[in-house]
Scaffold this motif. Structure first.
Motif, PDB file in Angstrom:
ATOM      1  N   VAL A   1       0.861  -1.183   0.000  1.00 12.78           N
ATOM      2  CA  VAL A   1       0.000   0.000   0.000  1.00 12.78           C
ATOM      3  C   VAL A   1       0.902   1.238   0.000  1.00 12.78           C
ATOM      4  CG1 VAL A   1      -1.863   1.232   1.150  1.00 12.78           C
ATOM      5  CG2 VAL A   1      -1.744  -1.277   1.272  1.00 12.78           C
ATOM      6  N   VAL A   2       0.725   2.085  -1.007  1.00 11.64           N
ATOM      7  CA  VAL A   2       1.573   3.274  -1.132  1.00 11.64           C
ATOM      8  C   VAL A   2       0.710   4.529  -1.180  1.00 11.64           C
ATOM      9  CG1 VAL A   2       3.400   2.025  -2.349  1.00 11.64           C
ATOM     10  CG2 VAL A   2       1.595   3.149  -3.650  1.00 11.64           C
ATOM     11  N   GLU A   3       1.309   5.640  -0.777  1.00  9.51           N
ATOM     12  CA  GLU A   3       0.692   6.972  -0.914  1.00  9.51           C
ATOM     13  C   GLU A   3       1.675   7.847  -1.680  1.00  9.51           C
ATOM     14  OE1 GLU A   3      -1.034  10.702   1.758  1.00  9.51           O
ATOM     15  OE2 GLU A   3      -0.416   8.824   2.745  1.00  9.51           O
ATOM     16  N   GLU A   4       1.294   8.203  -2.895  1.00  8.41           N
ATOM     17  CA  GLU A   4       2.200   8.942  -3.763  1.00  8.41           C
ATOM     18  C   GLU A   4       2.405  10.369  -3.284  1.00  8.41           C
ATOM     19  OE1 GLU A   4       0.922   8.906  -7.764  1.00  8.41           O
ATOM     20  OE2 GLU A   4       1.092   6.729  -8.017  1.00  8.41           O
ATOM     21  N   ARG A   5       3.613  10.885  -3.578  1.00  5.98           N
ATOM     22  CA  ARG A   5       3.862  12.302  -3.346  1.00  5.98           C
ATOM     23  C   ARG A   5       3.087  13.118  -4.377  1.00  5.98           C
ATOM     24  NH1 ARG A   5       7.957  13.127   0.140  1.00  5.98           N
ATOM     25  NH2 ARG A   5       9.520  11.478   0.407  1.00  5.98           N
ATOM     26  N   PRO A   6       2.703  14.349  -4.036  1.00  7.61           N
ATOM     27  CA  PRO A   6       2.078  15.205  -5.055  1.00  7.61           C
ATOM     28  C   PRO A   6       3.068  15.482  -6.188  1.00  7.61           C
ATOM     29  CG  PRO A   6       1.776  16.105  -2.846  1.00  7.61           C
ATOM     30  CD  PRO A   6       2.775  14.998  -2.726  1.00  7.61           C
TER      31      PRO A   6
END
Length: 766
Positions: free
Chosen positions: A93-98
């Protein structure tokens, strides 16, 4: 099915907590049946899979989980990463940088936007790249550094981050530039042999003048100060002060951040005279040849420039025999009692080498072949320093590049091989030439020329010339292929159409000339080129009011339309240090034209000579002379439409363009078969511009005449009718070429001469 979860971050504190709690979160090793990725928006799944140290079918463990998280964080694309285990399925599970969507600048006047965008790209911040706060801090510091380099120490940068849809952000850098920091004082302490004002005069930096808004010479720059310090050091070292040194340099910025004081502390030391020069080391059995290269003279004051010239000449001469790694050191043996110094030139030729490859770098527009064909050093040949220098000069003389430098790199593992890299910096190769003259009777006359020296990066030139004056209208198209053959023979095509009339009224007579030609240029030496060619030309005398007697006589004898088939032979040699703003060197050009067939038969020759002499660092003397001679051939009269004309720009300034020479009873200028121009100038820096050579003033004296065999039919046209003028002018290397504005006063003139007190031109030196 039991669900075990754990989370790792890149923070050191959390990593420690995870390590401590590892026993509570530990997962028993298992065989991975499937891997799923969640949370991706723009990043490709393949990017994640490639970075994972575990594959389907592998045995998963806590160590591999830690390595996977570290690897994904290292990509710089995610601000959070979690790994979940669901049975034998691994869930990442990843959360991308803007992502940066757009970068804007507000309040920036000192820089173009493209310059700032490039500087931010160099620190990793650009449209389409992931955004993080650390990059933003580096970007702000980089912008401030750019302003500090322009002496804007008070510049403030405020960044606004605006989130938008699809996990993107807009960045706005608001800049308050403030006033530039100007140098208010420059002090040199410790000087005894030379007064302080003399030493400050060597500097490009100064405390400002009325032209500082243009030269910016009072804007502090560390790079400029370092260059000035080197100039100061060189000044002493070339005058015998062998032990001169700069003890310290203090640059003080006042609290208002707009005033700067500079203090330079120096120690001059004693002045030394050279007592002897000796050779030591290995000189390949050519000691006498090397001795002939020594420019250091015993009995004279020590001169660091002479020492540098000698050691460079030695190194270059070693290079001519393939010794690319030769080392030459000048060791001084100082006698402080008698203030004398003996110089020992220690040489170590090292090993011989040959060139493996030649690379070209920096040519974003110009094709590699355009650079390579100028090279005289060949690949797989012995290293030859003289050929490499010649190659560099030939590339530089193309005029396509602002800077040309050649780097030599050793080939790893092969001590007898080197690679050469030609580093070039592209510059605009289009040139614009403009000329104008104004008089109360005839108004404004304009000439225009546009030339692209490196069309489409091919090395070929394309040009067009127009003249829109009242009396002379010209259209000329030409193109040159400098390497029509592999040996460097050039080929030029010219097409032209010209009309000439003394008045705009359509009832008055006029001349119409149309034609074309082809020319070839053959390089006989590196600086000498011989030209030859042929053309076809047709000239028509259109009868009308006030047709001059000489024209009517020629028309009665040979007809109103005349064809000619001229062949040309020419020679050119150019050793000037610059084509735009020469300071030294010589330029010569000769051309002969012979029309042996057709209605018009004649011989016509021209010769031009220019010499530039540096009188000092600031003053330059320039001399120009041009001769033109025409004669009849084949038993026919010399065609009047091949006459020379003089006066105005490029001739005798102060007189209207093309107005010198024989005139008839109606005042029409006929021109002549003989022409002489002599121009002398002294150029100096513009007052207040410091040592800036792009803006200079000059004084001049011009002299010239136009005469011909038909002088008996004209008024004031004998060979002794020299016109001359004196004046002053301004020379500026503008973005479109050298611009010269002249204010002239005739000192030898005749009745009915047409005077122009002010003239200007863009595109030529004289």
């Amino acid at each position: 099915m039991q669900l075990n979860r754990f989370r790792l971050t890149s923070c050191a504190a959390l990593a420690s907590m995870i390590f401590v709690a590892q026993s509570a979160w530990a997962v028993n090793p298992f065989t991975v049946r499937d891997i799923r990725i969640e949370g991706l928006q723009r990043v490709e799944p393949g990017t994640v899979f490639v970075s994972l140290p575990v594959r389907v079918g592998d045995t998963y463990s806590d160590d591999k989980g830690t390595a996977a998280i570290q690897s994904l964080f290292a990509l710089g694309l995610f601000k959070d990463v979690r790994i979940e285990v669901n049975g034998d399925v691994l869930v990442v599970v990843v959360e991308e940088r803007p992502t940066v969507a757009n970068v804007e600048f507000v309040g920036t006047k000192e820089f173009e936007k493209d310059v700032l965008v490039k500087s931010l790209r160099d620190v990793g911040l650009a449209d389409g790249r992931p955004f993080d706060k650390a990059q933003l801090d580096r970007a702000e510091q980089e912008l401030k550094r750019q302003y500090i380099n322009r002496s804007l120490y008070a510049a403030q940068v405020v960044t606004t981050v605006t989130p938008i849809e699809r996990n993107r952000v807009n960045l706005t850098f608001t800049v308050v530039e403030g006033d530039p920091a100007n140098i208010s004082e420059i002090r040199i302490v410790g000087n005894k042999a030379f007064d302080e004002s003399t030493l400050r005069g060597l500097f490009d930096l100064d405390t400002g003048g009325w032209l500082s808004w243009y030269t910016k010479s009072n804007r502090y720059s560390r790079a400029k100060l370092n260059a000035d310090l080197e100039t100061l050091r060189s000044y002493y070292l070339t005058r015998g002060y062998l032990e001169f040194k700069i003890d310290s340099t203090q640059v003080a910025i006042l609290p208002n951040k707009t005033d700067i004081g500079i203090n330079i502390n120096i120690s001059e030391g004693e002045r030394y005279v050279v007592s002897s020069v000796k050779l030591a080391g290995e000189y390949l059995g050519k000691d006498e040849e090397f001795k002939s290269l020594v420019v250091i003279r015993p009995g004279q004051a020590f001169n660091a420039d002479d020492v540098a010239k000698t050691t460079k000449a030695f190194t270059d001469y070693f290079g001519n025999f393939g010794y690319a790694f030769a080392r030459v050191e000048a060791r001084p043996e100082i006698d402080r009692v008698n203030n004398r110094v003996a110089l020992v030139l220690q040489a170590n030729p090292s090993r011989r080498a040959y060139v493996r490859k030649i690379n070209v770098a920096g040519n974003t527009r110009t094709r590699d072949v355009v650079v390579r064909r100028e090279f005289r050093q060949l690949e797989a040949s012995w290293y030859d320093a003289e050929k490499i220098r010649l190659s560099r000069d030939r590339v530089d003389r193309l005029g396509y590049f602002g800077e040309v430098a050649i780097e030599t790199q050793e080939v790893p593992g092969t001590p007898d091989q080197v690679d050469l890299t030609v580093n070039v910096t592209e510059k605009p190769t289009g040139s614009l030439s403009l000329g104008a003259g104004y008089s109360s009777g005839d108004g404004l006359g304009l000439s225009f020329g546009l030339k692209q020296e490196n069309a489409f990066g091919s090395g070929n030139s394309l040009g067009v010339q127009l003249n829109t004056s009242k009396f002379n209208r010209v259209v000329v198209l030409n193109t040159t292929d400098p390497y029509f053959t592999e040996d460097g023979v050039s080929r030029t095509f010219d097409l032209y159409f010209k009309t000439s009339s003394p008045y705009q009224d359509q009832d008055y007579y006029k001349l119409e000339t149309s034609g074309g030609s082809i020319r070839f240029g053959v390089p006989f030496t590196e600086i000498d080129t011989v030209f030859f060619g042929a053309g076809l030309e047709r000239t028509t005398i259109v009868p009308g009011t006030l047709l001059p007697t000489s024209y009517q006589k020629y028309a009665n004898e040979y007809g109103y339309s005349s064809s000619a088939l001229p062949v040309t032979v020419g020679w050119a040699r150019d050793s000037r240090d610059s084509a735009l703003a020469p300071n030294s060197g010589r330029f010569q050009r000769a051309n002969a034209e012979w029309s042996f067939a057709g209605d018009a038969k004649y011989v016509r020759a021209t010769y031009q000579f220019q010499q530039y002499l540096p009188l000092s660092k600031k003053f330059t003397a320039a001399f120009n002379t041009e001769l033109g001679l025409g004669s009849s051939a084949g038993g026919r009269s010399y065609p009047v439409f091949k006459n020379f004309y003089g006066g105005g720009l490029g001739s005798v300034r102060g007189f209207e363009q093309g107005s010198l020479g024989p005139v008839d009873a109606s005042g029409t200028v006929l021109g002549g078969s003989r022409k002489l121009n002599v121009n002398m100038e002294v150029l100096a820096p513009f007052p207040g511009a410091g040592n800036d050579r792009t803006l200079r003033v000059y004084g001049f004296w011009d002299m010239g005449l136009v005469a011909g065999p038909d002088a008996g039919l004209a008024i004031n046209a004998d060979a002794n009718s020299l016109r001359s003028s004196v004046g002053v002018g301004i020379s500026w290397i503008s973005p479109v070429g050298p611009l010269r504005l002249a204010f002239a006063k005739p000192i030898r003139k005749f009745n009915n001469d047409r005077i122009q007190g002010m003239q200007f031109q863009i595109g030529t030196s004289f």
